[in-house]
Write a protein that holds these residues in place. Structure first.
Motif, PDB file in Angstrom:
ATOM      1  N   PHE A  53       0.844  -1.183   0.000  1.00 48.68           N
ATOM      2  CA  PHE A  53       0.000   0.000   0.000  1.00 48.68           C
ATOM      3  C   PHE A  53       0.883   1.237   0.000  1.00 48.68           C
ATOM      4  O   PHE A  53       2.064   1.164   0.312  1.00 48.68           O
ATOM      5  CB  PHE A  53      -0.931   0.006   1.217  1.00 48.68           C
ATOM      6  N   LYS A  54       0.291   2.358  -0.343  1.00 44.41           N
ATOM      7  CA  LYS A  54       1.026   3.624  -0.358  1.00 44.41           C
ATOM      8  C   LYS A  54       0.758   4.385   0.929  1.00 44.41           C
ATOM      9  O   LYS A  54      -0.329   4.297   1.504  1.00 44.41           O
ATOM     10  CB  LYS A  54       0.602   4.458  -1.560  1.00 44.41           C
ATOM     11  N   ASN A  55       1.753   5.148   1.368  1.00 44.57           N
ATOM     12  CA  ASN A  55       1.577   5.968   2.568  1.00 44.57           C
ATOM     13  C   ASN A  55       0.820   7.246   2.220  1.00 44.57           C
ATOM     14  O   ASN A  55       0.393   7.436   1.078  1.00 44.57           O
ATOM     15  CB  ASN A  55       2.928   6.255   3.236  1.00 44.57           C
ATOM     16  N   GLY A  72       1.780   9.064  -0.839  1.00 44.15           N
ATOM     17  CA  GLY A  72       1.640   8.362  -2.113  1.00 44.15           C
ATOM     18  C   GLY A  72       2.835   7.491  -2.478  1.00 44.15           C
ATOM     19  O   GLY A  72       2.946   7.037  -3.607  1.00 44.15           O
ATOM     20  N   LYS A  73       3.716   7.248  -1.537  1.00 36.85           N
ATOM     21  CA  LYS A  73       4.905   6.428  -1.784  1.00 36.85           C
ATOM     22  C   LYS A  73       4.726   5.037  -1.181  1.00 36.85           C
ATOM     23  O   LYS A  73       4.090   4.887  -0.133  1.00 36.85           O
ATOM     24  CB  LYS A  73       6.143   7.073  -1.149  1.00 36.85           C
ATOM     25  N   ILE A  74       5.327   4.044  -1.831  1.00 40.32           N
ATOM     26  CA  ILE A  74       5.340   2.692  -1.276  1.00 40.32           C
ATOM     27  C   ILE A  74       6.562   2.575  -0.379  1.00 40.32           C
ATOM     28  O   ILE A  74       7.681   2.828  -0.807  1.00 40.32           O
ATOM     29  CB  ILE A  74       5.377   1.631  -2.397  1.00 40.32           C
ATOM     30  N   GLU A  75       6.330   2.208   0.873  1.00 38.23           N
ATOM     31  CA  GLU A  75       7.418   2.075   1.828  1.00 38.23           C
ATOM     32  C   GLU A  75       8.010   0.667   1.762  1.00 38.23           C
ATOM     33  O   GLU A  75       7.389  -0.261   1.266  1.00 38.23           O
ATOM     34  CB  GLU A  75       6.917   2.370   3.242  1.00 38.23           C
TER      35      GLU A  75
END
Length: 113
Positions: free
Chosen positions: A37-39, A42-45
């Motif tokens: 999921f994205k934080n 909007g980034k994938i951790e």
């Protein structure tokens, strides 16, 4: 009780193979595993998971994998602790692998180019 984990990720560095005083092979690796999921930004951790491999699994991983290789692991979560030189208790959580599956990624020839 049930303690089983399956991970697929990329090696963050070459496996570190060493031998215990009894001659048993052991390797430590760190897998970079992306979240699904994205934080809020909007980034994938990515999680960096410390893993320990024993015996033939350790030797094969050290022989055939390098930084950037994609590896799948089956294993279990293990926690342990120790007291450091300052007297502080340090807790560690790691994955102890039962098996490793080499799924692709950089080969040794490609990594050197």
């Amino acid at each position: 009780m049930f303690n089983q984990i399956m991970l697929v990720g990329r090696l963050t560095k070459d496996p570190e193979l060493r031998y215990t005083s009894d001659g048993v092979p052991v390797a430590n690796i760190t897998l970079a595993v992306s979240r699904h999921f994205k934080n809020a930004a909007g980034k994938i951790e990515t999680d960096f998971v410390n893993c320990t491999l024993w015996r033939k699994t350790a030797e094969n991983t050290a022989d055939y994998c390098s930084k950037g290789s994609i590896v799948g692991l089956n294993g279990r979560i293990q926690t342990r602790h120790y007291v450091n030189s300052e007297g502080k208790r340090i807790f560690l959580t790691e994955v102890v692998a039962r098996s490793a599956h080499f799924l692709g990624g950089k080969t040794r020839e490609t990594a050197e180019i």
